[in-house]
Design an enzyme around this catalytic site. Structure first.
Site, PDB file in Angstrom:
ATOM      1  N   ARG A  93       0.861  -1.203   0.000  1.00  6.89           N
ATOM      2  CA  ARG A  93       0.000   0.000   0.000  1.00  6.89           C
ATOM      3  C   ARG A  93       0.891   1.244   0.000  1.00  6.89           C
ATOM      4  O   ARG A  93       0.597   2.225  -0.682  1.00  6.89           O
ATOM      5  CB  ARG A  93      -0.935  -0.003   1.225  1.00  6.89           C
ATOM      6  CG  ARG A  93      -1.788   1.260   1.301  1.00  6.89           C
ATOM      7  CD  ARG A  93      -2.824   1.200   2.412  1.00  6.89           C
ATOM      8  NE  ARG A  93      -3.598   2.443   2.455  1.00  6.89           N
ATOM      9  CZ  ARG A  93      -4.620   2.661   3.274  1.00  6.89           C
ATOM     10  NH1 ARG A  93      -5.012   1.722   4.122  1.00  6.89           N
ATOM     11  NH2 ARG A  93      -5.261   3.813   3.266  1.00  6.89           N
ATOM     12  N   ASN A 147     -10.450  -4.699  -1.114  1.00  4.27           N
ATOM     13  CA  ASN A 147     -10.339  -3.640  -2.114  1.00  4.27           C
ATOM     14  C   ASN A 147      -9.346  -4.007  -3.210  1.00  4.27           C
ATOM     15  O   ASN A 147      -8.604  -4.968  -3.067  1.00  4.27           O
ATOM     16  CB  ASN A 147      -9.874  -2.353  -1.421  1.00  4.27           C
ATOM     17  CG  ASN A 147     -11.043  -1.504  -0.982  1.00  4.27           C
ATOM     18  OD1 ASN A 147     -12.018  -1.358  -1.712  1.00  4.27           O
ATOM     19  ND2 ASN A 147     -10.955  -0.957   0.220  1.00  4.27           N
ATOM     20  N   CYS A 169     -19.182  -2.066   0.196  1.00  3.21           N
ATOM     21  CA  CYS A 169     -18.228  -1.063   0.700  1.00  3.21           C
ATOM     22  C   CYS A 169     -18.832  -0.376   1.925  1.00  3.21           C
ATOM     23  O   CYS A 169     -20.043  -0.187   2.008  1.00  3.21           O
ATOM     24  CB  CYS A 169     -17.993  -0.030  -0.399  1.00  3.21           C
ATOM     25  SG  CYS A 169     -17.122   1.446   0.138  1.00  3.21           S
ATOM     26  N   ASP A 170     -17.966   0.031   2.841  1.00  3.11           N
ATOM     27  CA  ASP A 170     -18.475   0.655   4.072  1.00  3.11           C
ATOM     28  C   ASP A 170     -18.495   2.185   4.024  1.00  3.11           C
ATOM     29  O   ASP A 170     -18.946   2.819   4.969  1.00  3.11           O
ATOM     30  CB  ASP A 170     -17.663   0.192   5.291  1.00  3.11           C
ATOM     31  CG  ASP A 170     -16.263   0.756   5.288  1.00  3.11           C
ATOM     32  OD1 ASP A 170     -15.875   1.430   4.314  1.00  3.11           O
ATOM     33  OD2 ASP A 170     -15.546   0.538   6.275  1.00  3.11           O
ATOM     34  N   HIS A 199     -16.751   3.825  -4.706  1.00  4.76           N
ATOM     35  CA  HIS A 199     -15.917   4.995  -4.412  1.00  4.76           C
ATOM     36  C   HIS A 199     -16.082   6.063  -5.489  1.00  4.76           C
ATOM     37  O   HIS A 199     -15.127   6.777  -5.833  1.00  4.76           O
ATOM     38  CB  HIS A 199     -14.423   4.594  -4.267  1.00  4.76           C
ATOM     39  CG  HIS A 199     -14.165   3.806  -3.009  1.00  4.76           C
ATOM     40  ND1 HIS A 199     -12.887   3.437  -2.611  1.00  4.76           N
ATOM     41  CD2 HIS A 199     -14.999   3.338  -2.055  1.00  4.76           C
ATOM     42  CE1 HIS A 199     -12.967   2.767  -1.467  1.00  4.76           C
ATOM     43  NE2 HIS A 199     -14.235   2.678  -1.107  1.00  4.76           N
ATOM     44  N   TYR A 264     -15.001   9.907  -1.828  1.00  2.76           N
ATOM     45  CA  TYR A 264     -13.876   9.486  -2.677  1.00  2.76           C
ATOM     46  C   TYR A 264     -13.789  10.277  -3.979  1.00  2.76           C
ATOM     47  O   TYR A 264     -12.765  10.242  -4.661  1.00  2.76           O
ATOM     48  CB  TYR A 264     -13.969   7.986  -2.976  1.00  2.76           C
ATOM     49  CG  TYR A 264     -13.311   7.159  -1.889  1.00  2.76           C
ATOM     50  CD1 TYR A 264     -11.940   6.909  -1.914  1.00  2.76           C
ATOM     51  CD2 TYR A 264     -14.032   6.654  -0.827  1.00  2.76           C
ATOM     52  CE1 TYR A 264     -11.322   6.164  -0.923  1.00  2.76           C
ATOM     53  CE2 TYR A 264     -13.433   5.914   0.173  1.00  2.76           C
ATOM     54  CZ  TYR A 264     -12.070   5.672   0.121  1.00  2.76           C
ATOM     55  OH  TYR A 264     -11.464   4.952   1.104  1.00  2.76           O
ATOM     56  N   ARG A 284      -0.904   7.796   3.979  1.00 10.00           N
ATOM     57  CA  ARG A 284      -1.922   7.125   4.803  1.00 10.00           C
ATOM     58  C   ARG A 284      -1.427   5.737   5.257  1.00 10.00           C
ATOM     59  O   ARG A 284      -1.700   5.324   6.383  1.00 10.00           O
ATOM     60  CB  ARG A 284      -3.224   7.017   3.994  1.00 10.00           C
ATOM     61  CG  ARG A 284      -4.359   6.313   4.719  1.00 10.00           C
ATOM     62  CD  ARG A 284      -4.863   7.067   5.938  1.00 10.00           C
ATOM     63  NE  ARG A 284      -5.811   6.277   6.704  1.00 10.00           N
ATOM     64  CZ  ARG A 284      -6.037   6.422   8.017  1.00 10.00           C
ATOM     65  NH1 ARG A 284      -5.399   7.351   8.709  1.00 10.00           N
ATOM     66  NH2 ARG A 284      -6.908   5.669   8.622  1.00 10.00           N
TER      67      ARG A 284
HETATM   68  P1  NAD Z   1      -4.223  -5.930   6.496  1.00 11.03           P
HETATM   69  O1  NAD Z   1      -3.031  -5.941   5.606  1.00 11.03           O
HETATM   70  O2  NAD Z   1      -4.086  -5.613   7.924  1.00 11.03           O
HETATM   71  O3  NAD Z   1      -4.919  -7.365   6.426  1.00 11.03           O
HETATM   72  C1  NAD Z   1      -5.083  -8.102   5.265  1.00 11.03           C
HETATM   73  C2  NAD Z   1      -4.666  -9.553   5.490  1.00 11.03           C
HETATM   74  O4  NAD Z   1      -4.873 -10.254   4.266  1.00 11.03           O
HETATM   75  C3  NAD Z   1      -3.183  -9.744   5.853  1.00 11.03           C
HETATM   76  O5  NAD Z   1      -3.057 -10.435   7.066  1.00 11.03           O
HETATM   77  C4  NAD Z   1      -2.640 -10.553   4.683  1.00 11.03           C
HETATM   78  O6  NAD Z   1      -1.637 -11.475   5.051  1.00 11.03           O
HETATM   79  C5  NAD Z   1      -3.876 -11.242   4.174  1.00 11.03           C
HETATM   80  N1  NAD Z   1      -3.773 -11.731   2.802  1.00 11.03           N
HETATM   81  C6  NAD Z   1      -3.178 -11.138   1.750  1.00 11.03           C
HETATM   82  N2  NAD Z   1      -3.295 -11.905   0.657  1.00 11.03           N
HETATM   83  C7  NAD Z   1      -3.999 -13.000   1.020  1.00 11.03           C
HETATM   84  C8  NAD Z   1      -4.440 -14.159   0.317  1.00 11.03           C
HETATM   85  N3  NAD Z   1      -4.192 -14.318  -0.987  1.00 11.03           N
HETATM   86  N4  NAD Z   1      -5.118 -15.096   1.008  1.00 11.03           N
HETATM   87  C9  NAD Z   1      -5.374 -14.929   2.320  1.00 11.03           C
HETATM   88  N5  NAD Z   1      -4.981 -13.865   3.032  1.00 11.03           N
HETATM   89  C10 NAD Z   1      -4.305 -12.901   2.383  1.00 11.03           C
HETATM   90  O7  NAD Z   1      -5.280  -4.960   5.803  1.00 11.03           O
HETATM   91  P2  NAD Z   1      -6.494  -4.111   6.407  1.00 11.03           P
HETATM   92  O8  NAD Z   1      -6.126  -2.694   6.441  1.00 11.03           O
HETATM   93  O9  NAD Z   1      -6.978  -4.720   7.645  1.00 11.03           O
HETATM   94  O10 NAD Z   1      -7.566  -4.249   5.265  1.00 11.03           O
HETATM   95  C11 NAD Z   1      -8.074  -5.475   4.834  1.00 11.03           C
HETATM   96  C12 NAD Z   1      -8.883  -5.311   3.573  1.00 11.03           C
HETATM   97  O11 NAD Z   1     -10.137  -4.711   3.833  1.00 11.03           O
HETATM   98  C13 NAD Z   1      -8.235  -4.428   2.518  1.00 11.03           C
HETATM   99  O12 NAD Z   1      -8.489  -4.980   1.237  1.00 11.03           O
HETATM  100  C14 NAD Z   1      -8.951  -3.118   2.674  1.00 11.03           C
HETATM  101  O13 NAD Z   1      -8.834  -2.345   1.518  1.00 11.03           O
HETATM  102  C15 NAD Z   1     -10.334  -3.650   2.905  1.00 11.03           C
HETATM  103  N6  NAD Z   1     -11.317  -2.717   3.448  1.00 11.03           N
HETATM  104  C16 NAD Z   1     -12.418  -2.501   2.699  1.00 11.03           C
HETATM  105  C17 NAD Z   1     -13.401  -1.685   3.123  1.00 11.03           C
HETATM  106  C18 NAD Z   1     -14.554  -1.436   2.210  1.00 11.03           C
HETATM  107  O14 NAD Z   1     -15.269  -0.492   2.355  1.00 11.03           O
HETATM  108  N7  NAD Z   1     -14.781  -2.243   1.169  1.00 11.03           N
HETATM  109  C19 NAD Z   1     -13.286  -1.065   4.367  1.00 11.03           C
HETATM  110  C20 NAD Z   1     -12.149  -1.284   5.150  1.00 11.03           C
HETATM  111  C21 NAD Z   1     -11.171  -2.139   4.669  1.00 11.03           C
HETATM  112  C1  G6P Z   2     -13.158   3.391   3.660  1.00  8.90           C
HETATM  113  C2  G6P Z   2     -13.350   2.728   2.357  1.00  8.90           C
HETATM  114  C3  G6P Z   2     -12.539   1.472   2.284  1.00  8.90           C
HETATM  115  C4  G6P Z   2     -11.095   1.770   2.567  1.00  8.90           C
HETATM  116  C5  G6P Z   2     -10.956   2.453   3.903  1.00  8.90           C
HETATM  117  C6  G6P Z   2      -9.517   2.927   4.087  1.00  8.90           C
HETATM  118  O1  G6P Z   2     -13.741   2.630   4.675  1.00  8.90           O
HETATM  119  O2  G6P Z   2     -14.681   2.438   2.080  1.00  8.90           O
HETATM  120  O3  G6P Z   2     -12.720   0.910   1.037  1.00  8.90           O
HETATM  121  O4  G6P Z   2     -10.328   0.594   2.568  1.00  8.90           O
HETATM  122  O5  G6P Z   2     -11.790   3.572   3.966  1.00  8.90           O
HETATM  123  O6  G6P Z   2      -9.351   3.287   5.383  1.00  8.90           O
HETATM  124  P1  G6P Z   2      -7.897   3.448   6.013  1.00  8.90           P
HETATM  125  O7  G6P Z   2      -8.204   3.828   7.414  1.00  8.90           O
HETATM  126  O8  G6P Z   2      -7.234   2.083   5.880  1.00  8.90           O
HETATM  127  O9  G6P Z   2      -7.216   4.484   5.221  1.00  8.90           O
HETATM  128 MN    MN Z   3     -14.788   1.093   0.301  1.00  8.20          MN
END
Ligand code: NAD
Ligand code: G6P
Ligand code: MN
Length: 441
Positions: A93, A147, A169-170, A199, A264, A284
């Site tokens: 990231r 994501n 998405c949240d 987004h 976004y 970030r």
């Molecule tokens: P993070 O890096 O702390 O956790 C992600 C985990 O996924 C890690 O432990 C990593 O080892 C694991 N991983 C990576 N590739 C993998 C695979 N192929 N199989 C199994 N595990 C795997 O990340 P985070 O900040 O906690 O975020 C997690 C995800 O949630 C991200 O994709 C983030 O963008 C997403 N997210 C989405 C929303 C949304 O609105 N859609 C909101 C918040 C977070």
């Molecule tokens: C929002 C979006 C997610 C994104 C997150 C990033 O919740 O909907 O898609 O992953 O923000 O937040 P962060 O705290 O990791 O920058």
């Molecule tokens: Mn999102």
């Protein structure tokens, strides 16, 4: 009452403890018999897994809890997979954010070149876990919020069209909490109309259950304060950099006063401001590594060291309860109305049928049914079409291993000023993503 078996894919995620706590808090609505964590990083997941094992033993001994890196163990006998993987983790990231900034371009997790880079990594990881799920529990539903959701959703549509994956998405959930605070309501009192890509969208209506429209009241507030609220109701998005984002909604509304914008959109409509405010040495990703990631992993280590979770180290991620609403909608056919990322098929009348769009849907045990949002104005339609083509071309470039297509996709992104800059960023991203991206020729 039937009890469910859930696997959390990306068990080592910074969000895992908050979501597990939230699931425990929702046992009356969505009871569990089994809870498993699955990750491909054994060491990272073990830290959270050991702490959660202690917490579950103390608070919910009836739920069978385990954590594993073995797909068969993880995905056998599961009803729901809650997926939040981050392929490349925070180290990548950071690259996604810093490489574009070197060229004066927006460096962001899901928008612009950073989002494209992340997308090319995520597709492989997502297809992998979908295949595990289909092999070991074909009846299982994946509730995905990994994501970049728009690119992931398009890849699912094209590459695994029959898979039982729901993308959500949240951000709209968090922003609706803010809106409800602005008008003195709760999110559950409100029903919205919305259209866009993930987004990348707008609210066209926010009504209470009696049918009273609040769009103009909320707009009047946002025109002055953006989505900044008195009380922090959107607990997910609270850091100072997020406050800047909520405030910036004011400028988004100024350029398009018709509808309420998704935050976004700032990366596409004000990329120059975003870059001017960015610190290319501390983005970030750095904030999260020094903040949320450190806090969560330190808390886990403390629980393991003390041998108890009674000190309240982990906190409930109450905002994530929309995931339980989604699971319940499928499990109990509740027909909950939720914003989902789905294939358009006419929901937005003047937009391609095969676009993955974000619109309100009715969710039931059969899956999702999008609600018609009618025709959209040309300003929003044009912006969305350009962004849609970026996302589609990224997935095509992935499938074809095409350098040319990926260069074109980057060139089409509103965040990048020229083909020359697009190429320079692309070449750096290829270097940084070796081992994660397919080979491009
Ligand atoms: P993070 O890096 O702390 O956790 C992600 C985990 O996924 C890690 O432990 C990593 O080892 C694991 N991983 C990576 N590739 C993998 C695979 N192929 N199989 C199994 N595990 C795997 O990340 P985070 O900040 O906690 O975020 C997690 C995800 O949630 C991200 O994709 C983030 O963008 C997403 N997210 C989405 C929303 C949304 O609105 N859609 C909101 C918040 C977070
Ligand atoms: C929002 C979006 C997610 C994104 C997150 C990033 O919740 O909907 O898609 O992953 O923000 O937040 P962060 O705290 O990791 O920058
Ligand atoms: Mn999102």
């Amino acid at each position: 009452m039937k009890k469910f078996s859930v696997v959390i894919a990306g068990g080592g995620s910074t969000f895992t403890p908050g979501i597990v706590m939230m699931l425990l808090d929702n046992q009356d609505r969505f009871p569990l018999r089994k809870l498993k964590l699955y990750d491909n990083d054994e060491e990272r997941q073990r830290i959270l897994g050991e702490a959660l094992a202690i917490l579950l033993k103390e608070n919910a001994p009836d739920i069978e809890f385990s954590f594993t890196t073995d797909p068969e163990e993880a995905f056998t006998d599961t009803d729901f997979c809650m997926a939040h993987i981050r392929v490349g983790k925070y180290a990548m990231r950071e690259q996604d954010e810093k490489i574009p900034l070197k060229y004066g371009v927006v460096g962001q997790e899901t928008c612009g070149p950073g989002g494209i880079a992340y997308g090319l990594r995520s597709i492989t990881g997502m297809m992998e876990i979908i295949d595990h799920m289909e092999k070991y529990s074909p009846q299982c539903w994946m509730l995905n919020y990994s994501n970049p959701a728009s690119i992931v959703a398009e890849a699912c549509r094209v590459m695994r069209p029959k898979a039982k994956v729901l993308n959500i998405c949240d951000m709209p959930v968090g922003t609706l909490r803010r809106m409800s605070q602005i008008i003195g309501k709760t999110p559950k009192d409100l029903e919205v109309r919305y259209f866009g890509l993930n987004h990348f969208g707008w609210w066209t209506s926010v009504k209470d259950k009696e049918g009273k429209e609040y769009l103009e009241d909320i707009k009047a507030y946002v025109a002055e304060h953006g989505y900044l609220t008195q009380i922090e109701v959107d607990t997910q998005h609270t850091d100072p950099s997020w406050q800047d984002t909520h405030r910036k909604a004011k400028d988004l509304l100024a350029v398009n006063p018709r509808y309420l914008p998704n935050t976004y959109l700032k990366y596409y409509l004000y990329p120059d401001d975003v870059v001017a405010h960015a610190n290319a040495a501390y983005t970030r990703a750095n904030e999260v590594m020094d903040g949320r990631e450190k806090t969560v992993f330190d808390a886990a280590k403390a629980i393991v060291a003390q041998g108890t979770a009674k000190g309240g180290e982990f906190h409930i991620d109450a905002h994530a309860s929309f995931i339980v609403d989604l699971a319940r909608a499928i499990a109990y056919n509740t027909h909950e109305r939720m914003l989902m990322i789905v294939e358009n098929q006419g929901a937005i009348a003047n937009f391609p049928d095969d676009a993955m769009v974000e619109v309100p849907c009715i969710v039931g045990s059969h899956g999702v049914e999008p609600l018609a949002q009618g025709k959209i104005p040309v300003f929003e339609q044009t912006l969305m079409y350009q962004q849609l083509m970026v996302e589609k071309m990224v997935v095509e470039a992935y499938q074809e291993g095409s350098y040319q297509k990926l260069w074109q996709a980057l060139t089409l992104s509103r965040t990048i000023p020229s083909a020359k800059v697009a190429k320079a960023i692309l070449d750096d991203l290829i270097e940084a993503n070796r081992g994660y991206w397919p080979e491009l020729t």
